[in-house]
Design a protein around this motif. Structure first.
Motif, mmCIF file in Angstrom:
data_model
loop_
_atom_site.group_PDB
_atom_site.id
_atom_site.type_symbol
_atom_site.label_atom_id
_atom_site.label_comp_id
_atom_site.label_asym_id
_atom_site.label_seq_id
_atom_site.Cartn_x
_atom_site.Cartn_y
_atom_site.Cartn_z
ATOM 1 N N LEU B 105 -3.726 16.235 -6.696
ATOM 2 C CA LEU B 105 -2.478 15.431 -6.998
ATOM 3 C C LEU B 105 -1.565 15.239 -5.953
ATOM 4 C CD1 LEU B 105 -0.951 14.209 -9.504
ATOM 5 C CD2 LEU B 105 0.129 16.016 -9.504
ATOM 6 N N ALA B 106 -1.508 16.349 -4.779
ATOM 7 C CA ALA B 106 -0.631 16.091 -3.856
ATOM 8 C C ALA B 106 -1.337 15.358 -2.822
ATOM 9 C CB ALA B 106 -0.537 17.576 -2.906
ATOM 10 N N LEU B 107 -2.715 14.900 -2.597
ATOM 11 C CA LEU B 107 -3.202 13.972 -2.029
ATOM 12 C C LEU B 107 -2.962 12.574 -2.342
ATOM 13 C CD1 LEU B 107 -5.057 13.437 0.482
ATOM 14 C CD2 LEU B 107 -7.000 13.840 -0.578
ATOM 15 N N VAL B 108 -3.404 12.424 -3.740
ATOM 16 C CA VAL B 108 -3.009 11.096 -4.272
ATOM 17 C C VAL B 108 -1.753 10.567 -4.079
ATOM 18 C CG1 VAL B 108 -2.732 9.866 -6.501
ATOM 19 C CG2 VAL B 108 -5.027 11.486 -6.080
ATOM 20 N N VAL B 109 -0.673 11.287 -4.238
ATOM 21 C CA VAL B 109 0.785 10.908 -4.169
ATOM 22 C C VAL B 109 1.018 10.707 -2.480
ATOM 23 C CG1 VAL B 109 3.111 11.700 -4.392
ATOM 24 C CG2 VAL B 109 1.548 12.234 -6.170
ATOM 25 N N ALA B 110 0.415 11.626 -1.773
ATOM 26 C CA ALA B 110 0.708 11.461 -0.332
ATOM 27 C C ALA B 110 0.230 9.996 -0.078
ATOM 28 C CB ALA B 110 -0.013 12.504 0.662
ATOM 29 N N MET B 111 -1.010 9.747 -0.357
ATOM 30 C CA MET B 111 -1.490 8.206 0.027
ATOM 31 C C MET B 111 -0.828 7.247 -0.722
ATOM 32 S SD MET B 111 -5.761 9.175 -0.209
ATOM 33 C CE MET B 111 -6.216 7.538 -0.181
ATOM 34 N N ALA B 112 -0.293 7.421 -1.797
ATOM 35 C CA ALA B 112 0.314 6.252 -2.364
ATOM 36 C C ALA B 112 1.857 5.987 -1.577
ATOM 37 C CB ALA B 112 0.594 6.759 -3.811
ATOM 38 N N LEU B 113 2.472 7.233 -1.127
ATOM 39 C CA LEU B 113 3.559 7.194 -0.475
ATOM 40 C C LEU B 113 3.462 6.437 1.221
ATOM 41 C CD1 LEU B 113 5.683 10.437 -1.279
ATOM 42 C CD2 LEU B 113 5.678 8.107 -2.016
ATOM 43 N N LYS B 114 2.260 6.747 1.567
ATOM 44 C CA LYS B 114 2.044 6.593 2.892
ATOM 45 C C LYS B 114 2.070 4.819 3.130
ATOM 46 C CE LYS B 114 -1.431 6.087 6.634
ATOM 47 N NZ LYS B 114 -2.868 5.665 6.412
ATOM 48 N N GLY B 115 1.574 4.234 1.982
ATOM 49 C CA GLY B 115 1.332 2.666 2.372
ATOM 50 C C GLY B 115 2.578 2.072 1.591
ATOM 51 N N MET B 116 3.352 3.024 1.302
ATOM 52 C CA MET B 116 4.906 2.346 0.527
ATOM 53 C C MET B 116 5.740 1.715 1.670
ATOM 54 S SD MET B 116 7.173 4.524 -1.902
ATOM 55 C CE MET B 116 6.203 4.249 -3.708
ATOM 56 N N LYS B 117 6.378 0.706 1.237
ATOM 57 C CA LYS B 117 7.363 0.102 2.054
ATOM 58 C C LYS B 117 8.741 0.377 1.914
ATOM 59 C CE LYS B 117 4.350 -2.331 4.685
ATOM 60 N NZ LYS B 117 3.056 -2.236 3.939
ATOM 61 N N ARG B 118 9.198 0.291 0.672
ATOM 62 C CA ARG B 118 10.489 0.313 0.400
ATOM 63 C C ARG B 118 10.742 1.525 -0.476
ATOM 64 N NH1 ARG B 118 12.002 -5.077 -2.199
ATOM 65 N NH2 ARG B 118 14.251 -4.044 -2.273
ATOM 66 N N GLY B 119 11.847 2.193 -0.431
ATOM 67 C CA GLY B 119 12.080 3.370 -1.312
ATOM 68 C C GLY B 119 11.232 4.685 -0.876
ATOM 69 N N LYS B 120 10.704 4.748 0.251
ATOM 70 C CA LYS B 120 9.772 5.669 0.578
ATOM 71 C C LYS B 120 10.467 7.153 0.653
ATOM 72 C CE LYS B 120 6.319 5.313 4.252
ATOM 73 N NZ LYS B 120 6.271 4.781 5.609
ATOM 74 N N GLY B 121 11.820 7.105 1.233
ATOM 75 C CA GLY B 121 12.701 8.272 1.308
ATOM 76 C C GLY B 121 12.836 8.920 -0.005
ATOM 77 N N PHE B 122 13.235 7.868 -1.177
ATOM 78 C CA PHE B 122 13.575 8.374 -2.496
ATOM 79 C C PHE B 122 12.429 9.101 -3.091
ATOM 80 C CE2 PHE B 122 13.450 7.618 -6.966
ATOM 81 C CZ PHE B 122 14.517 8.225 -7.311
ATOM 82 N N TYR B 123 11.200 8.365 -3.119
ATOM 83 C CA TYR B 123 10.249 9.062 -3.643
ATOM 84 C C TYR B 123 9.620 10.229 -2.980
ATOM 85 C CZ TYR B 123 9.662 5.133 -6.897
ATOM 86 O OH TYR B 123 9.842 4.198 -7.882
ATOM 87 N N ARG B 124 9.701 10.269 -1.824
ATOM 88 C CA ARG B 124 9.369 11.589 -1.217
ATOM 89 C C ARG B 124 10.395 12.961 -1.640
ATOM 90 N NH1 ARG B 124 8.125 10.281 5.198
ATOM 91 N NH2 ARG B 124 6.747 8.715 5.087
ATOM 92 N N SER B 125 11.564 12.487 -1.363
ATOM 93 C CA SER B 125 12.507 13.708 -2.030
ATOM 94 C C SER B 125 12.264 13.832 -3.477
ATOM 95 C CB SER B 125 14.078 13.177 -1.821
ATOM 96 O OG SER B 125 14.004 12.042 -1.046
ATOM 97 N N ALA B 126 11.883 12.737 -4.237
ATOM 98 C CA ALA B 126 11.703 13.077 -5.737
ATOM 99 C C ALA B 126 10.767 14.008 -5.905
ATOM 100 C CB ALA B 126 11.700 11.719 -6.291
#
Lengths: 426, 312
Positions: B105-126
């Motif tokens: 799960l950690a890897l999947v979410v990390a990969m999804a977050l890596k490619g993200m352009k907007r709202g990165k900070g929010f999702y990372r903290s969430a």
């Protein structure tokens, strides 16, 4: 010179850190602002907590030089926390104790000899037989606080609506079982908490047959066959839906809040009479008390037991003040009015006679209930041996295996007896 | 030459004036600064460990002085205590279920977050928030409420309360750990950002699809990070306590289904007052974790790829 100053600063910083580290090891009973500070802990429910706080406030008013800090929790959590504190030599100055704890705590040197505090702690008005239950090897380690007995607490309105006849003066286990079946059928919810998990209920059942949990020399007073029969009986009732299902029984932790009756999921609950007052807040439709079932030939199994004790830590820095607090909780009339029967009917006979008729609400219910049993019950057993403290939870856990159908009653009973024998030997 | 050398010497002299103190004195200062922590380590870690090792060879009920019994606790543990083995099996099951799920799960979410352009900070903290709340008792209690009968999950799925069903309770405990995947996720994220983009470009030119890129580029390049997370989370999983304690109200129930190792250790020590036995259990746990970690390091040689090795 700057170098010098730094060095000295370092040394004092290190010294300070050391002090901070070692401060935790200091003795109990530090005074705050010249006042004596007493720690007083007990187990119970919010109802008992409210009354205790009021009584303690009154004590502080009478003794302006004493500050009492209190804390309480449910029985299971309390038992574990107190054992840890006591082992660390950090037992609270005044502590509430159970019959099952007296032997272990007294022999472990945790408790103060209260006879040495005679000047401030009066025991003359306490029934001598009851007072003796707080003695180990002729030393008065604890004072009983109240008298209690087991009871079947029930939701009055739900029972009445079901049309099943209300419990009368006495009933046998088989009549009790039939009633629970009828209640379950009429109300759609289990009649009672599955009593199979309760060592206390098992003891009542055993005594109804003239047997006992422990022999006089502290061995096991029953056989694997006895326990198998008991668990077969309750297992059958559970399968029929007459008593609570495993999912609910497993949530029991000694608090009335987590009983099926307290959660509105059964009609009755077998409990001690003092904590039963806690049901009032949980069952708005009203709670009444019936006696525990007796043996098939009418032999009563329940007994009057010192409900709980007060003891003083052997390490307390203020034995006199601690004994004063114990005296206050047991002998003070004003305190007795506040406390009512929240810890059982008072042991002080003068107070009992005086307060008895004036008891209100549920306290009165308890007093009337106890009066109805007066002279009918057999003598209490002697205090349980030390190992019993752990066996209470073992009993509940082994029955979990039965109620989740993971073991037969016989397998679980064999397990229990094996562990109990080992526990009582050590 | 000599004329220039003298001023240079003179220039250097003032700089050397507050000259460095002798080595021994500097070390002394270091010890003074360190003393609170050194003292802490001795008083709060080494001493208790030594005492616990001693107690593991005794019969100690907290109230009476310990009685020396030699290896009896260890013998009893391995040969006469079925609940001990049940707790071992429960813990292993928990480790095998929770750790891979959590890392995946950690890897999947990390990969999804890596490619993200907007709202990165929010999702990372969430996603990281649950890990910050981490080991707290309150979250475990909330978890119990969610999976209890009448709780949220019960309402949604009509399960009748997972935490009260022996077959499901351990899964509820494992899910609590899986949900707190924030720490390995952040580490994965850092690892993913270290992978040179050229590798992916080169792979794409060679015709590799997304899956092939993942298998051939991401996994090998990420393997040191993966290994690090695996070791860390496995060690933690072996010591799981809080969620099992809260979910079963301190009893390891229903029917011993959440009786993880540390929970049984707690039960022996604080409920049954067999501190000697509990200490022996603690030392066995220490050894087992040591062995498992060593085995992980052994196997890592065959699958962990360090970029620097490629040069050799």
């Amino acid at each position: 010179m700057p170098g010098h100053r730094t060095k000295r600063f370092c040394a004092s910083a290190a010294a300070l850190a050391l002090c901070a580290l070692l401060a935790g090891c200091g003795g109990t009973g530090e005074s705050a602002g010249g006042k004596v500070v007493l720690r007083y802990t007990w187990w119970g429910n919010p109802d008992r907590a409210e009354r205790t706080e009021q009584a303690v406030a009154l004590f502080e008013k009478q003794h302006p030089d004493v500050d009492v800090t209190t804390s309480f929790s449910g029985y299971d959590a309390y038992k574990q926390k107190l054992a840890t504190q006591a082992a660390g030599g950090d037992a609270p100055d005044v502590m509430q104790l159970d019959y099952r704890q007296i032997d272990q705590y007294a022999s472990g040197g945790v408790l103060l000899d209260l006879a040495k505090q005679k000047a401030v702690l009066r025991t003359s008005e306490i029934d001598q037989g009851l007072l003796a239950t707080g003695r180990v090897d002729d030393v008065q380690y604890a004072i009983p606080q109240g008298r209690g007995t087991e009871t079947v607490a029930y939701d009055v309105r739900t029972w009445k609506k079901s049309g099943v006849p209300l419990p009368g003066g006495s009933w046998t286990w088989s009549r009790w079982a039939d009633t629970m079946r009828a209640l379950a059928k009429k109300t759609g919810k289990p009649g009672a908490t599955d009593p199979g998990q309760s060592e206390d209920a098992f003891e009542v059942w055993l005594r109804g047959q003239g047997k006992a949990l422990y022999t006089e020399d502290g061995g096991l007073g029953f056989t694997t066959d006895d326990l198998t029969r008991w668990w077969t009986f309750t297992d059958q009732l559970r399968r029929e839906g007459a008593v609570s299902p495993a999912e609910q029984t497993t949530q029991l932790d000694g608090s009335v809040e987590n009983t099926p009756l307290g959660r509105g999921e059964s009609v009755t609950d077998a409990n001690w009479d003092a904590p039963a007052s806690g049901f009032l807040a949980l069952v708005p439709t009203g709670v009444a008390l019936a006696p525990m079932p007796s043996g098939e030939d009418g032999t009563p199994g329940q007994y009057f037991k010192p409900s709980m004790f007060l003891g003083v830590s052997a390490n307390t820095g203020h034995p006199k003040e601690a004994a004063q607090l114990v005296d206050f909780m047991i002998n003070d009339r004003e305190a007795a009015k506040i406390l009512g029967a929240s810890r059982g009917i008072p042991v002080n006979e003068t107070i009992r006679d005086e307060i008895g008729p004036r008891l209100k609400d549920f306290d009165k219910t308890i007093a009337v209930y106890q009066a109805s049993l007066e002279g009918k019950l057999k003598d209490p057993p002697q205090a349980p041996p030390s190992g019993d403290n752990a066996l209470q939870s073992t009993f509940q856990r082994d029955y979990d295996q039965v109620s989740y159908a993971r073991m037969s009653p016989r397998e679980a009973a064999e397990n229990y007896v094996t562990e109990a024998k080992a526990e009582l030997r050590s | 030459m000599t004329t220039t050398a003298i001023p240079a010497e003179a220039k250097r002299a003032p700089a050397a004036a507050p000259k460095r103190r002798p080595k021994r004195e500097r070390e002394g200062a270091a010890w003074v600064f360190l003393s609170p922590w050194v003292l802490g380590a001795i008083v709060l870690t080494l001493l208790p460990m030594a005492v616990s090792l001693y107690l593991s060879f005794t019969d100690y009920d907290l109230f009476n002085p310990p009685k020396w019994v030699g290896l009896r606790n260890y013998v009893q543990m391995f040969t006469e205590d079925p609940r001990y083995w049940r707790s071992v099996v429960t813990t292993l099951t928990y480790v095998v279920v929770a750790v891979p799920l959590q890392l995946a799960l950690a890897l999947v979410v990390a990969m999804a977050l890596k490619g993200m352009k907007r709202g990165k900070g929010f999702y990372r903290s969430a996603f990281y928030a649950p890990s910050l709340l981490g080991a707290s008792m309150s979250i475990a209690l909330v978890w119990r409420a969610i999976f209890n009968d009448g709780g949220t999950v019960d309402h949604l799925l009509g399960t009748g309360g997972w935490v009260n069903k022996p077959g499901w309770a351990l899964l509820a405990v494992a899910l609590l750990t899986v949900w707190q995947f924030g720490a390995p996720m952040v580490i994965f994220l850092a690892g993913l950002q270290q992978i040179p983009a050229e590798l992916y470009e080169a792979a794409a030119v060679d015709g590799a699809g997304k899956w092939r890129q993942f298998v051939a580029v991401t996994v090998p390049m990420l393997s040191p990070v993966l290994f690090f997370n695996l070791v860390l989370q496995t060690i933690q999983a072996f010591q799981v306590f809080t969620p099992a304690f809260a979910v079963s109200a301190g009893k390891g129930g229903p029917a011993d289904s959440t009786l993880v190792y540390t929970m049984y250790l707690y039960d022996r020590g604080f409920v049954a007052s067999h501190m000697g036995y509990a200490s022996a259990m603690a030392w066995v746990l220490l050894l087992v974790i040591g062995v498992v970690t060593a085995v992980l390091f052994r196997t890592s040689r065959s699958w962990v790829f360090y970029a620097s090795e490629g040069d050799r």
